[in-house]
Design an enzyme around this catalytic site. Structure first.
Site, PDB file in Angstrom:
ATOM      1  N   THR A  87      -4.056  -0.986  -7.266  1.00  0.00           N
ATOM      2  CA  THR A  87      -4.825   0.361  -7.563  1.00  0.00           C
ATOM      3  C   THR A  87      -3.956   1.520  -7.615  1.00  0.00           C
ATOM      4  OG1 THR A  87      -6.895   1.568  -6.798  1.00  0.00           O
ATOM      5  CG2 THR A  87      -5.450   0.972  -5.094  1.00  0.00           C
TER       6      THR A  87
ATOM      7  N   ARG B 175       0.860  -1.233   0.058  1.00  0.00           N
ATOM      8  CA  ARG B 175       0.021  -0.112   0.239  1.00  0.00           C
ATOM      9  C   ARG B 175       0.884   1.228   0.178  1.00  0.00           C
ATOM     10  NH1 ARG B 175      -4.858   1.558  -0.987  1.00  0.00           N
ATOM     11  NH2 ARG B 175      -5.906   2.836   0.664  1.00  0.00           N
TER      12      ARG B 175
ATOM     13  N   ASN C 134      -6.172   4.148  -7.331  1.00  0.00           N
ATOM     14  CA  ASN C 134      -7.284   4.805  -6.770  1.00  0.00           C
ATOM     15  C   ASN C 134      -8.183   5.156  -7.848  1.00  0.00           C
ATOM     16  OD1 ASN C 134      -8.711   5.193  -4.437  1.00  0.00           O
ATOM     17  ND2 ASN C 134      -8.018   7.333  -4.317  1.00  0.00           N
TER      18      ASN C 134
ATOM     19  N   THR D 257      -9.412   0.450  -9.832  1.00  0.00           N
ATOM     20  CA  THR D 257      -8.790  -0.451  -9.309  1.00  0.00           C
ATOM     21  C   THR D 257      -9.017  -1.922 -10.261  1.00  0.00           C
ATOM     22  OG1 THR D 257      -9.342   0.392  -7.106  1.00  0.00           O
ATOM     23  CG2 THR D 257      -8.610  -1.853  -7.080  1.00  0.00           C
TER      24      THR D 257
ATOM     25  N   GLY E 207     -14.149   0.518  -5.070  1.00  0.00           N
ATOM     26  CA  GLY E 207     -14.210   1.382  -3.772  1.00  0.00           C
ATOM     27  C   GLY E 207     -15.101   0.769  -2.588  1.00  0.00           C
TER      28      GLY E 207
ATOM     29  N   ASP F  36      -7.483   8.450   0.276  1.00  0.00           N
ATOM     30  CA  ASP F  36      -8.230   7.328   1.027  1.00  0.00           C
ATOM     31  C   ASP F  36      -7.867   7.461   2.411  1.00  0.00           C
ATOM     32  OD1 ASP F  36      -9.513   5.709  -1.020  1.00  0.00           O
ATOM     33  OD2 ASP F  36      -7.977   4.323  -0.885  1.00  0.00           O
TER      34      ASP F  36
END
Ligand code: GLY
Length: 564
Positions: free
Chosen positions: A392, A101, A394, A374, A466, A416
């Site tokens: 992703t 991430r 985003n 994504t 999402g 996010d």
């Protein structure tokens, strides 16, 4: 004598039963012998098989699929973004989630996301360099190859490098989504030069080449993650981001680290679920929902009652998402409590059998969502290794910001975070201080790559979408456990509830008019969506029959699920 014969007959029958049970147990296949891959693009699925044919395993194939998606589906994921990779190694049952991430830069300042009048600056949150967090994808791919793969990156990245250099013809979804971001892409010269030749969205038949991205991938193939996070490429990224108003530093890139997380696991109706822990909210929400639902025999209920209980479980899990969750390296979260069956029993007790619970009767807060970006892919290799990855940038084309000479968009994952506590992000999600950006912290995700492991059947399931992503995975898991195959359940019409707005949103065909009437009579508001959502890619292996299945969501234009 007769008695002895009878006893012998009973004994013989017993032996037959025991042997046949034993034989059945032995009849379970140890290994699939073939592989299944489902991804968002035919070229990515082919890249995975290309690497398997060279002796790679599911984890090498994942590097090939992920990097090829970075080339052919840049609107959804890429090396300017991040991802969560869930692994199960067949040889020893080891399960781990590689958390690649993105992270907030050290100089992050929440004030950058406010206008002068104190209102949220949504443009800074989702467009341009301020919206971009430090990418995790290159480090994730290098980690995957180094620790779990059998092949060097030069082999597993080769298909992506080839396609980036030789080009491919984008599908109608790519071009349509490009049109949706045209105005913002036009702001940045390198982005416009890459995606908008002559300033326009190209027509179908256009060959899209990204030699700059091929060179960046080659550098990663040669040097591993250092090829991206240090040296010339890192300097180019930092200089360009800063020049355009962003806050990255060379240290942010050099300090980026992949985290290995212990997956979240729990049981539901005889299946062992292995799923994403924080910094994803998905696994916790999934555990809460399935723990609540374990108190009902869903298959004995009529459709309306079944939807009612599922929606009430969704409502309660989404209330907790905003309230508690964030980056586990920065905040303490009551994960054990939230995922405990007794907590679920308490929530279940608050569900009335024939009436919707208005969301404002539950303490907490949340808001609406959208999202069809994504990318998710699922792999089972011939040895039974499992890989499930959601990655992703985003929202579509991330920040849309391309650093000159790199050929890829940077993510807009800063959105996010709860950039302004209590104010909704692009998915309508709000968060608490737990998800406020801190230097080096990871934004809360909804990505929910999941394994569903039964004695006979194994499913690998995930999707983009999402905040709807979590409820889509729930519906996929329920369908799989009910015996549906990936080819079927990836296309099922979907419905979703996320606490606020207090509405069941539903795709066309999810409910009959009579079902809508019955739900309304129970107190629900049902809103049929014009758009369809998600892009589920799932594979499965039936250890009894030996059959494998791969299903790619019919909602995606070039999705591809293949067994061979
Ligand atoms: N960026 C979408 C997610 O991680 O949930």
């Amino acid at each position: 004598m007769i008695r002895i014969v009878r006893r012998l007959a009973v004994l013989a029958a017993f032996v037959v039963v025991v042997c046949s049970v034993g034989a059945r147990a032995q009849a379970l296949h140890d290994k699939p012998g073939r592989a299944a891959i489902a991804s968002a693009h035919t070229l990515a699925t082919q890249a995975g098989f290309e690497v398997l044919e060279q002796g790679g395993n599911a984890f090498d194939a994942a590097v090939a699929v992920a990097s090829t998606l970075a080339v052919v589906e840049p609107q959804s994921s890429g090396i300017g973004g991040g991802g969560l990779f869930l692994l199960r190694r067949a040889s020893d049952g080891m399960e781990v989630m590689i958390d690649a991430r993105e992270t907030a830069p050290a100089a992050v300042d929440p004030k950058d996301y406010l206008q002068a009048n104190g209102e949220p600056d949504r443009d800074h949150a989702v467009n341009g360099p301020l919206s971009a967090a430090i990418p995790g994808e290159p480090a994730g791919l290098a980690w995957l190859a180094k620790h779990y793969g059998k092949l060097p990156l030069s082999k597993s990245l080769a298909p992506a490098i080839r396609i980036a250099r030789e080009g491919f013809q984008p599908d109608s979804r790519f071009l349509g989504e490009l049109a949706m971001r045209k105005e913002v892409l036009s702001r940045y010269p390198a982005s416009a030069a890459l995606y908008l030749p002559n300033g326009e969205v190209p027509k179908q038949g256009w060959t899209f080449k990204t030699p700059d991205l091929a060179r960046v991938l080659e550098r990663i193939a040669e040097q591993g993650d250092a090829g991206f996070y240090q040296g010339e490429i890192a300097k180019r990224l930092v200089d360009s981001v800063r020049e355009a108003g962003g806050k990255w530093s060379m240290e942010d890139l050099a300090h980026y680290q992949v985290k290995e997380r212990t997956p979240l696991t729990f049981d539901y109706r005889g299946y062992h679920i292995v799923t994403a822990p924080p910094p994803s909210s998905g696994g916790i929400a999934l555990a809460e929902m399935l723990n609540i639902l374990s108190g009902y025999d869903l298959n004995k209920l009529d459709r309306v009652r079944r939807v009612h209980y599922i929606v009430e479980a969704m409502r309660r899990a989404f209330r907790d998402r905003a309230e508690y969750l964030g980056d586990p390296d920065f905040v303490k979260m009551p994960v054990a409590e939230l995922t405990h069956p007794l907590y679920a029993a308490g929530l279940r007790a608050s569900i009335l059998p024939d009436k919707a619970t208005p969301s404002d009767m539950l303490p907490g807060y949340m808001a609406p969502s959208q999202g069809t970006h994504t990318s998710h892919f699922s792999i089972i290799d011939k040895d039974g290794n499992l890989l499930c990855a959601t990655q992703t940038v985003n929202t579509l084309f991330g920040s849309t910001f391309v650093v000159p000479g790199t050929g890829f968009v940077l993510n807009n994952e800063m959105d996010d975070f709860a950039l302004v506590v209590g104010k909704p992000n692009a998915y309508g999600l709000v968060g608490s201080d737990n998800n406020a950006p801190k230097p080096g912290s990871r934004p809360l995700s909804s990505m929910t790559p999941s394994f569903v492991i039964g004695t006979d059947r194994i499913g690998v399931i995930g999707t983009p979408g999402g905040s709807r992503l979590i409820t889509m995975v729930l519906e996929g898991i329920l369908a799989f456990i009910d015996g549906e195959l990936p080819e079927q359940f990836v296309g099922n019409p979907r419905y979703h509830h996320q606490y606020l707005p207090d509405v069941i949103s539903a795709e066309k065909g999810a409910f009959t008019p009579d079902e809508v009437k019955a739900l309304e009579a129970m107190g629900y508001t049902v809103s049929e969506s014009e758009r369809r959502w998600g892009f589920m890619n799932a594979v499965s292996w039936d250890r009894k029959s030996g059959q494998m299945h791969a299903g790619s969501d019919p909602r995606g234009v070039s999705g591809s699920g293949v067994v061979k």
